[in-house]
Scaffold this active site. Structure first.
Site, PDB file in Angstrom:
ATOM      1  N   ASN A 247      40.617  57.535 136.017  1.00 50.68           N
ATOM      2  CA  ASN A 247      41.243  58.494 136.920  1.00 50.68           C
ATOM      3  C   ASN A 247      40.274  59.134 137.908  1.00 50.68           C
ATOM      4  OD1 ASN A 247      40.638  59.397 134.134  1.00 50.68           O
ATOM      5  ND2 ASN A 247      40.796  61.428 135.051  1.00 50.68           N
TER       6      ASN A 247
ATOM      7  N   CYS B 158      35.660  72.421 137.356  1.00 52.37           N
ATOM      8  CA  CYS B 158      35.687  73.878 137.447  1.00 52.37           C
ATOM      9  C   CYS B 158      36.641  74.470 136.413  1.00 52.37           C
ATOM     10  CB  CYS B 158      36.045  74.349 138.848  1.00 52.37           C
ATOM     11  SG  CYS B 158      36.944  73.181 139.834  1.00 52.37           S
TER      12      CYS B 158
HETATM   13  C1  PLP Z   1      46.863  62.311 134.011  1.00 54.78           C
HETATM   14  C2  PLP Z   1      46.244  61.437 133.001  1.00 54.78           C
HETATM   15  C3  PLP Z   1      46.515  61.607 131.643  1.00 54.78           C
HETATM   16  C4  PLP Z   1      47.395  62.717 131.133  1.00 54.78           C
HETATM   17  O1  PLP Z   1      48.738  62.526 131.493  1.00 54.78           O
HETATM   18  P1  PLP Z   1      49.780  63.722 131.368  1.00 54.78           P
HETATM   19  O2  PLP Z   1      51.111  63.044 131.528  1.00 54.78           O
HETATM   20  O3  PLP Z   1      49.477  64.638 132.494  1.00 54.78           O
HETATM   21  O4  PLP Z   1      49.619  64.346 130.045  1.00 54.78           O
HETATM   22  C5  PLP Z   1      45.921  60.745 130.754  1.00 54.78           C
HETATM   23  N1  PLP Z   1      45.110  59.762 131.158  1.00 54.78           N
HETATM   24  C6  PLP Z   1      44.827  59.557 132.464  1.00 54.78           C
HETATM   25  C7  PLP Z   1      43.931  58.431 132.864  1.00 54.78           C
HETATM   26  C8  PLP Z   1      45.379  60.396 133.429  1.00 54.78           C
HETATM   27  O5  PLP Z   1      45.081  60.199 134.699  1.00 54.78           O
END
Ligand code: PLP
Length: 423
Positions: free
Chosen positions: A172, A347
């Protein structure tokens, strides 16, 4: 984790001459805007179709259940699964908790060793750390300088106690795509379950649980232009049939794996979001990648001492993570406060911690702090990308004019050879 910046953003209703409206949202890895077509599909489930999908005695319940089952099909189709293999949750964080804790508990007799990697999302890392407290052994594998996992490291880490491997599809922060089919194949050969956090990959690049050899897979609604607060866990039913110890007890919904009244509008929205991705993914990822490359090329051509983070061959189409060396991260973010992006600083904590993902690639704290994650998505335009590029170039140049370090480097002074007066 990187957090969205731009606390000073004020919404302007007057578009610029090129049609750009400020602030610009370019943080699509944190969350995505809801696609209007998704909202349209959800609306009836807020108003007229308000039944409980578990109510078996009347049409209100049946209609809600039909909406849920259609969504289950839409999600399954996008990832090459069957509808029965989809378990609805409140989001990918819950999916990952259910997958890892549920498998650990269920297969504890077989072994107590879990393998993951240091660049995973906190949902995975913190779940594994929690399991360490209850007697599980967890190996947190490092990654190479380009963010890819070394498959040989994984092979070496596996022992006769290993019951689960959890490696994400795409990161991410840096957008790096791991060799998932290969990892899954290795796990299956060894009889080890494979969980994959595919939140950033599903809907953006082709994901298929069969050819990728995935046993458990977390997905989220709000990363694919669907609603927040809804997610799913794929749980394989054949070769092998995966069982999980439920983590939420109650009415036995979702084949006993996740009790609780279903979020029907959210689920319908997530289904629709998957259907749209299925139809538009190819064209959309080509477009996102074009915009991403345009942004990258403009920044690289205009600025020196920039660094692109993460392997760019195995990379999400809309992701760009770039470091602007000799620029103070905080000042850079303040300078671009009409653009919503994420920084290489977390942050969330009181102190400004550099991103653990960037540190895992070997970046120093200062370079990590001067990094920005651009997340380009469905609703970004070329004019927006050009605005962002102009703005970054302008601000980086201005800040470097004030930077004594940059001056020295330009004069050919080797900073590593300098003995600083104070530490
Ligand atoms: C956003 C994200 C999560 C968490 O997902 P939610 O539905 O917000 O709990 C987990 N893993 C990755 C790689 C993400 O980008």
């Amino acid at each position: 984790m990187a957090e969205t910046t731009g606390m000073n953003i004020t919404q302007s209703n007057h578009p610029l001459p090129n049609g750009v409206k400020l602030p610009i949202y370019m943080d699509n890895h944190a969350t995505t805007p809801l696609d209007p077509r998704v909202l349209e599909a959800m609306m009836p489930y807020f108003t007229s179709i308000y039944g409980n999908a578990a109510s078996r005695n009347h049409s209100f319940g049946w209609e809600a259940e039909q909406g849920v089952e259609k969504a289950r099909e839409q999600i399954a189709r996008l990832i090459g699964a069957t509808a029965k293999e989809i378990v609805f949750t409140s989001g990918a964080t819950e999916s990952t908790n259910l997958a890892i804790k549920g498998a650990a508990e269920m297969y504890r007799e077989r072994g107590n060793h879990i393998i993951t990697q240091v660049t995973e999302h906190k949902a995975t890392l913190d779940t594994c750390k929690r399991l360490e407290k209850s007697g599980f052994r967890v190996t947190f594998l490092p990654v190479m300088a380009d963010g890819l996992l070394d498959i040989e490291d994984l092979k070496r880490a596996i022992d006769d106690q290993t019951i689960l491997v959890s490696i994400m599809y795409a990161n991410n922060e840096i957008g790096v795509i791991q060799p998932i089919p290969e990892i899954g194949k290795l796990c299956h050969e060894k009889g080890i379950l494979f969980h994959c956090d595919a939140v950033q990959a599903v809907g953006k690049i082709p994901v298929n649980v069969l050819s990728d050899n995935i046993d458990l897979m977390s997905i989220s609604g709000h990363k694919i232009y669907g609603p927040k607060g809804v997610g799913a866990l794929y749980v394989r039913r054949r070769n092998p049939r995966v069982q999980l110890a439920e983590q939420i007890n109650g009415g036995g919904h979702e084949r006993g794996m996740r009790s609780g009244t279903l979020n029907v509008p959210g689920i319908v929205g997530m289904g629709k979001a998957c259907e749209i991705c299925m139809q538009e993914m190819e064209a959309e990822s080509r477009r996102d990648q074009e915009l991403r490359d345009h942004l990258m090329n403009r920044l690289q051509n205009a600025l020196d001492y920039v660094r692109v983070n993460g392997n760019m061959e195995h990379h999400l189409p809309g992701n760009l993570n770039m470091s602007f060396i000799y620029v103070e991260g905080e000042s850079l973010l303040m300078g671009i406060n009409d653009v919503a992006v994420s920084s290489g600083s977390a942050c969330t904590s009181a102190t400004l911690e550099p991103s653990y993902v960037l540190k895992a690639l070997g970046l120093g704290d200062d370079v990590a702090h001067s990094s920005i994650r651009f997340g380009i998505g469905r609703f970004n335009t070329r004019a927006e990308v050009d605005y962002v590029a102009d703005k970054i170039i302008e601000v980086v140049r201005k800040l470097r004019e004030l930077s004594p370090l940059y001056e020295m480097v330009k004069e050919g002074i080797d900073l590593s050879k300098i003995e600083w007066a104070a530490h």
